[in-house]
Structure formats: C-alpha cells, structure tokens
Write a protein that holds these residues in place. Structure first.
Motif, PDB file in Angstrom:
ATOM      1  N   ASP A 104      87.124  53.899  55.251  1.00 17.48           N
ATOM      2  CA  ASP A 104      86.885  53.810  53.813  1.00 17.48           C
ATOM      3  C   ASP A 104      88.017  53.088  53.094  1.00 17.48           C
ATOM      4  O   ASP A 104      87.803  52.465  52.051  1.00 17.48           O
ATOM      5  N   GLU A 105      89.222  53.158  53.635  1.00 20.71           N
ATOM      6  CA  GLU A 105      90.388  52.601  52.946  1.00 20.71           C
ATOM      7  C   GLU A 105      90.580  51.105  53.179  1.00 20.71           C
ATOM      8  O   GLU A 105      91.335  50.448  52.456  1.00 20.71           O
ATOM      9  N   THR A 110      86.252  52.388  43.621  1.00 24.68           N
ATOM     10  CA  THR A 110      85.491  51.895  44.767  1.00 24.68           C
ATOM     11  C   THR A 110      84.065  52.427  44.641  1.00 24.68           C
ATOM     12  O   THR A 110      83.791  53.342  43.862  1.00 24.68           O
ATOM     13  N   ASN A 144      80.103  52.802  47.017  1.00 24.80           N
ATOM     14  CA  ASN A 144      79.368  52.661  48.263  1.00 24.80           C
ATOM     15  C   ASN A 144      77.986  52.105  47.982  1.00 24.80           C
ATOM     16  O   ASN A 144      77.294  52.577  47.066  1.00 24.80           O
ATOM     17  N   TYR A 155      71.470  51.018  45.115  1.00 26.99           N
ATOM     18  CA  TYR A 155      71.453  52.249  45.886  1.00 26.99           C
ATOM     19  C   TYR A 155      70.058  52.593  46.402  1.00 26.99           C
ATOM     20  O   TYR A 155      69.739  53.752  46.659  1.00 26.99           O
ATOM     21  N   HIS A 185      82.769  45.432  52.019  1.00 27.13           N
ATOM     22  CA  HIS A 185      83.123  45.666  53.418  1.00 27.13           C
ATOM     23  C   HIS A 185      81.957  46.368  54.103  1.00 27.13           C
ATOM     24  O   HIS A 185      81.515  47.437  53.665  1.00 27.13           O
ATOM     25  N   CYS A 186      81.462  45.781  55.174  1.00 24.63           N
ATOM     26  CA  CYS A 186      80.354  46.366  55.925  1.00 24.63           C
ATOM     27  C   CYS A 186      80.904  47.395  56.908  1.00 24.63           C
ATOM     28  O   CYS A 186      81.634  47.057  57.846  1.00 24.63           O
ATOM     29  N   LEU A 187      80.541  48.662  56.675  1.00 28.43           N
ATOM     30  CA  LEU A 187      80.909  49.733  57.596  1.00 28.43           C
ATOM     31  C   LEU A 187      79.863  49.912  58.679  1.00 28.43           C
ATOM     32  O   LEU A 187      80.194  50.289  59.803  1.00 28.43           O
ATOM     33  N   HIS A 220      75.493  50.392  55.283  1.00 29.72           N
ATOM     34  CA  HIS A 220      76.504  50.974  54.411  1.00 29.72           C
ATOM     35  C   HIS A 220      77.594  49.942  54.143  1.00 29.72           C
ATOM     36  O   HIS A 220      78.301  49.505  55.055  1.00 29.72           O
ATOM     37  N   ARG A 252      80.959  49.145  51.519  1.00 26.08           N
ATOM     38  CA  ARG A 252      81.904  49.770  50.590  1.00 26.08           C
ATOM     39  C   ARG A 252      82.592  48.661  49.806  1.00 26.08           C
ATOM     40  O   ARG A 252      83.041  47.657  50.380  1.00 26.08           O
ATOM     41  N   CYS A 255      84.766  47.072  46.060  1.00 25.30           N
ATOM     42  CA  CYS A 255      85.687  47.206  44.931  1.00 25.30           C
ATOM     43  C   CYS A 255      85.817  45.844  44.269  1.00 25.30           C
ATOM     44  O   CYS A 255      85.254  44.850  44.741  1.00 25.30           O
TER      45      CYS A 255
END
Length: 384
Positions: A164-165, A185, A187, A199, A223-225, A361, A363, A365
């Motif tokens: 996540d960071e 941030t 999601n 969403y 960022h693709c998690l 998912h 994430r 900013c």
C-alpha cells in the motif's frame, strides 16, 4: 513545463555597444545587433540591491520612488551597466548578461515555448518507462523520468513493490501529496454502494479526475496491486493532441469550449463540491495548458440562451473525438506496474471488467503540477 522555455535572447558573450536614453526607458544595443528597451521603473524595481541576500525575495518598495524616477548618469564596462538615479542617491549595477536574459522587448524578447509533445495512438510503442529501484535511489534517473513525463504527460514505473505504501513512496520522491475529499490516497476497486463510478466494475469513460474542484489535481499516480480479472484495460488519450486537431479543424468549436465555463459537481453524504470551468484552458501565450472534461461530473449546463445549441454541438464534437481510436491507447497493467499521468492533460478511463473472475485493485494519489515542476527545476539545476 507550463511556464515555458525561452527561445530567444538569453545569456551570451555579447557586450553592450550603445545606449540611448528615451523619456521613460533605456534602449540598449549589443555588439551582435540585438537590442531591447528597459523602462526606468522596471530597472529600479529590479536593482540587485532590492532583493534579500539569502532568500532572493524582493525587498524594494515601489512606492519609495516616484513614477518620474530617471537616470542622472549611465556608464558601462565589459560586464556591467551602472545607473545613478535621480532619487535617493542610489546607484544600481546590473550584469549585462542578466539584462539580456530578462529582456522583454525588441529582438531579445523571450518567446515562451511549451515543453509538451502531443501524441496519438502510436505512442503505445514509445511510452517512457523507469524502474522503481532506479528512481527511488538515483536522482538522475528520477530527473530523466520526470522530464519525459513532463514532455509526454504519461509514463510508467515498473517493478513496484506490491504494498500500500509503494505509490506514496514514489510520489513523495517528487513532493508532498494532494489531499482531496477521497483522502491523501485512494483505492480503485469495485465495492458495494459506490460513491463514484471508479468504484464499480463498469466501463469508465475518459475523463479528468475531480473537474468539480476549484483546481483539479495535477499528476495522478495509479499503482496496480492486482489485475487478475477479465477485462479492465486502462484507456488513455492525449487531450492536448485532440485539442490541437480541434483547434485546427473546427476553430469556432474550440473557441466556444475555451471561452465559456460549464458547471461540474460531485456530491455524497458528506460533500457537495461544485465549480464552473471552461473545458479548455489556454495560457497567456495562447498555448493549450489543460483540459477539464468529465461528462459524468458535468452538472446542468447554464450557458446563455444564444450559445446553448452551438455549445452543445462543440461539446459533442469534442466528445466524439475523444472516442476516436486514432488517439486511444490501452494498457493492461499488471501487479507491480504504475502509470503516472498529467490529470489535466491526459484523459483516462478503463474498459469494463468482470470482478467474478479475479481482483482488479489500483491504489492512487496525486501530486500537483506546481510541486512537480518545482522538483523538476531543482533537479534540472544539477542534471539538465
């Protein structure tokens, strides 16, 4: 960069060849034939003694002199110009090359030129990339990546940690993050009872994020998690290229979209954020600097009656162009990939995906343009 790059004038080895005093200004001719006029008030306002030695902030008070201030004596040598003023028994000493670099008239007037380079769907083969480890550890690698991002409006970072960071760590290599009503941030994931189309799992039309804000965010980091579901390709269009073509082919439509503001609105249980914006913003040099387009946040148009129909035609023209495959690129992000783009230039969206087939998912900013450009200038002092 938005403030442009000078394309004329600038520092050289030329020296002053002649000075002519006019009623309100000095006309300076250099030995290479270049010339420029400098008004007395401008010269007195920019005397080097009028700036704080440490901060370089202006300390001179314009109203400490009259509007009729003028030189009593002028002399110059190979490097400097000296002026004895009619008020305050003050003497100013200017570096000749500083004067050339800041000329605002004659054939030394500095024309501003944007660093932006627009693109169409062929950009898919030329998207700038950097490795997360490189830009986290090496300022030169960060500068090169940011320079490409500034130029193209979109770039990728590979090999991001699946944490996540991670997105925050990269963004803070540039500067502090922008807080919005979605937080510092956010999601992007399909959730029950969504407050925003992002969403959901449905297709997300091309848009500018938060066009309802007084100043929409600048650079967006996504960022693709995880991206294991079927569908869900990220879609991008360079609004700059679309607007350049619109300006050339349909100038009246371009004018309507640039001169008239429309309302945008986001609301949920805790917020009701509204703002009027023109869809197209130009800078003082007539260059396209941003597009604010978000059809799902557009509120009820309240334009004057006499232009309402024509405006709708212009708006529909732009909407159709943004869907033209000639401009569109699609990226299937994988876990560990991050895409970064100028939110007020590059339109973004996504294809529909099936959440029953896997997890998608992202994430995100934001870092605003002013902070991005500040960091780029500071790095440029060392690496440009």
């Amino acid at each position: 960069m938005l403030d442009g790059t000078p394309t004329a004038g600038g520092a050289t080895d030329s020296r002053i060849a002649n000075i002519t005093q006019q009623p309100r200004s000095l006309n300076i001719e250099w030995d290479d034939g270049r010339h420029a006029s400098f008004h007395f008030l401008w010269l007195r306002d920019n005397c080097p003694s009028g700036f704080h030695a440490d901060t370089q902030e202006r300390t001179f008070d314009q109203l400490s002199v009259t509007a009729d201030i003028h030189p009593l004596a002028i002399d110059y040598d190979a490097d400097t110009l000296n002026i004895d003023w009619s008020e305050g028994e003050h003497r100013s000493t200017f570096c000749q090359q500083w004067l050339r670099s800041h000329a605002y008239s004659g054939n030394l007037r500095q024309r501003q030129s944007s660093t932006y380079q627009s693109w169409n769907n062929s950009f898919i083969n030329n998207i700038p990339e950097a490795d997360n480890g490189d830009i986290m550890q090496d300022d030169k690698a960060l500068f090169d990546w940011m320079t490409a991002l500034d130029r193209d409006g979109l770039a990728i970072v590979r090999n991001m940690p699946i944490t996540d960071e991670a997105v925050v760590d990269v963004a803070q290599r540039i500067d502090y993050l922008r807080r919005t009503n979605f937080g510092v941030t956010f999601n992007v994931i399909s959730v029950p009872n969504p407050i925003n189309l992002a969403y959901t799992s449905i297709a997300l039309p091309l848009h500018t994020d938060l066009a309802n804000q007084e100043v929409p965010p600048g650079y967006q980091f996504l960022h693709c998690l995880a991206n294991d579901s079927e569908g869900g390709a990220s879609v991008f269009v360079d609004g700059l290229r679309v607007l350049e073509d619109l300006r050339g082919e349909c100038p009246e439509d371009f004018r309507l979209l640039a001169e008239h503001a429309i309302p945008f609105r986001f609301h949920d249980e805790g917020h009701d954020i509204r703002q009027h914006h023109p869809v197209i913003n130009l800078n003082t040099f007539g260059e396209i600097v941003e597009i604010k387009y978000n059809a799902h946040l557009a509120d009820i148009f309240d334009l004057p009656e006499e232009i309402m129909h024509e405006y709708y035609l212009a708006y529909r023209n732009l909407m159709g162009r943004l869907r033209d495959p000639r401009y569109t690129i699609k990226l299937m992000l994988n876990g560990g990939d991050m895409v970064v783009f100028d939110n007020r230039r590059v339109m973004h969206g996504r294809d529909e995906f099936d959440p029953s087939t896997g997890t998608r998912h992202l994430r995100g900013c934001y870092v605003d343009r002013s902070e991005f450009q500040s960091r780029l200038r500071v790095l440029g002092q060392k690496y440009a």
